[in-house]
Write an enzyme that holds these catalytic residues in place. Structure first.
Site, PDB file in Angstrom:
ATOM      1  N   SER A 189       0.826  -1.202   0.000  1.00  0.00           N
ATOM      2  CA  SER A 189       0.000   0.000   0.000  1.00  0.00           C
ATOM      3  C   SER A 189       0.870   1.265   0.000  1.00  0.00           C
ATOM      4  CB  SER A 189      -0.945  -0.066   1.192  1.00  0.00           C
ATOM      5  OG  SER A 189      -2.019   0.795   1.018  1.00  0.00           O
ATOM      6  N   ASP A 343     -10.060  -3.587  -5.081  1.00  0.00           N
ATOM      7  CA  ASP A 343      -9.160  -2.621  -4.462  1.00  0.00           C
ATOM      8  C   ASP A 343      -9.160  -1.355  -5.315  1.00  0.00           C
ATOM      9  OD1 ASP A 343      -7.054  -1.178  -3.413  1.00  0.00           O
ATOM     10  OD2 ASP A 343      -5.526  -2.717  -3.738  1.00  0.00           O
ATOM     11  N   HIS A 373      -8.089  -5.075  -0.806  1.00  0.00           N
ATOM     12  CA  HIS A 373      -7.010  -4.301  -0.206  1.00  0.00           C
ATOM     13  C   HIS A 373      -6.854  -4.627   1.283  1.00  0.00           C
ATOM     14  CE1 HIS A 373      -4.136  -0.965  -0.578  1.00  0.00           C
ATOM     15  NE2 HIS A 373      -4.346  -0.835   0.721  1.00  0.00           N
TER      16      HIS A 373
END
Ligand SMILES: *[C@@H]1O[C@H](CO)[C@@H](O)[C@H](O)[C@H]1NC(C)=O
Ligand SMILES: *[C@@H]1O[C@H](CO)[C@@H](O)[C@H](O)[C@H]1NC(C)=O
Length: 403
Positions: A189, A343, A373
């Site tokens: 991320s 995501d 995610h």
């Protein structure tokens, strides 16, 4: 008695309504994910409330999860764990114990959390580092970089850069018994964003002599041009990273200015500067057909940009590594890029994979059709998901073969 029953019925209906969100069939363990998501949403609502009454900044409230999951550095028979600093930046270092001959690999890891949250000390990251150290016979350096809202761009980037540069020094590599040809940067991320940015910048630094062999980017955030890509649209309300939260993370990375957040939410944060960069993130060019689907490419008219709000850094490649020329991509290290169908950041990672490949970089792009995610760090009880374990195992296996 009757009243109690009615209250109970109302409360459970509200609760069920709150917990229930429609999740795609492809995703496994849906009920568990709904519960996890409901917890996250409750915390987000609480954070909104505390911010509204002026008690705490939104992110300060969200930090409770990070703090709650924090574990002390504890060595065992497989790994020696130490909290230390590299050039004043805190790091947690995992060294495999035992006397295996030869030099070791190394992975410099950047945790996720939208540049605002998260820590190398969180249990899932700690577990991931232990597993990586043991299974790869690698020294893992997990960076405890500074966070927003207290610190903004480029502090996060600079901390990570400092650590990578420090570690790549000859004497430091010797001290940790690391093979200079087998060092990776990695992150999930926001951590994937930092890893990609460092991989780009370090190759231009004349003071750095060792090279990074691998960049491993797990559902990275890579661009600030367009918060309306097909994946942002498709997954606007997907757990555990709705679009509103992702855009909030982006805006907090640069500034606490609420106007920036408002403009970013409306995808109208363009400046004259960004006009020239929009092709680098033009998804009608850089996404495969099956991701573009029927979404219409419609970036706001760049001629009418309001450049009165100029926040420095928003389109800086150290913050948005997708926004560089092909020429700059050519010499980048081999890449492992993982993306998830559910995501908002799916298209960021995919566009980077496509552009790197075109530039001639060796890329392994693993796209998970059944993942979302955050799954990569859902590997500890009670928030352990089979898909998270699968993603972590694949990542470690790949590093074993390629690093
Ligand atoms: C653990 O690592 C630290 C720092 O490298 C070192 O000083 C210490 O001796 C190591 N401990 C063991 C048990 O190997
Ligand atoms: C994106 O690419 C499409 C197709 O090549 C093109 O028509 C469009 O003008 C591009 N948009 C921007 C903002 O560069």
């Amino acid at each position: 008695m009757g009243t109690k029953l009615i209250v109970l019925a109302i409360v459970s209906t509200l609760l069920a309504y709150y917990v229930y969100i429609p999740l795609p069939e492809a995703v496994d363990e849906r009920l568990k994910l709904m519960l996890v998501d409901a917890c996250f949403r409750s915390l987000e609502h609480l954070a909104e409330l505390t911010e509204l009454v002026g008690f705490k900044h939104y992110m300060e409230m969200m930090m409770v999860l990070t703090v709650a999951e924090s574990v002390a550095p504890s060595s065992d028979e497989n790994v020696n764990v130490t909290d230390t600093t590299f050039n004043k930046v805190p790091v947690r270092v995992y060294e495999p114990s035992g006397h295996r001959p030869g030099l070791k690999r190394a992975v410099i890891f950047m945790h996720g959390g939208g540049w605002c949250l998260g820590s190398s000390k969180m249990q899932p990251y700690d577990l991931l580092s232990r597993r990586s150290a043991t299974e790869l016979n690698a020294v893992i350096v997990s960076v405890e970089y500074r966070l927003a809202p207290e610190h903004h761009f480029p502090d996060q980037f600079n901390d990570v850069y400092t650590v990578v540069k420090y570690f790549l020094q000859r004497d430091v590599l010797v001290q940790y018994l690391v093979d200079p040809g087998r060092v990776a940067v990695s992150g999930d991320s926001a951590g994937g964003n930092l890893a990609a940015a460092v991989a780009q910048q370090i190759q231009e630094d004349p003071e750095v002599h060792a090279e990074i062999k691998i960049q491993a980017l797990i559902y990275p955030a890579l661009q600030t041009i367009d918060f309306n890509t097909p994946s942002y649209q498709q997954n606007e309300n997907m757990p555990i990273l709705p679009k509103t939260l992702m855009v909030r993370f982006w805006s907090e990375y640069f500034s606490c200015d609420k106007l920036l957040l408002k403009n970013m939410m409306a995808n109208s944060h363009a400046t004259l500067e960004s006009r020239g960069l929009s092709n680098f993130a033009n998804w009608s060019i850089h996404l495969p057909e099956e991701f573009r689907k029927d979404y219409r490419y419609a970036l706001p008219d760049r001629e009418n940009v309001d450049s009165s709000v100029r926040i420095p850094g928003v389109f800086d490649p150290r913050a948005a590594p997708l926004l560089v020329e092909d020429e700059k991509l050519k010499a980048l290290p081999q890449a492992y890029i993982a993306t998830c169908e559910y995501d908002v950041l799916r298209d960021d990672g995919t566009m980077y994979a496509m552009r790197l490949k075109k530039a001639g970089v060796q890329v392994t792009h693993v796209h998970y059709e059944d993942s979302f995610h955050g799954a990569f760090m859902f590997i500890t009880w009670p928030t352990d998901f089979a898909i998270g374990q699968k993603m972590v195992s694949h990542y470690i296996d790949w590093l074993r073969k390629n690093l």
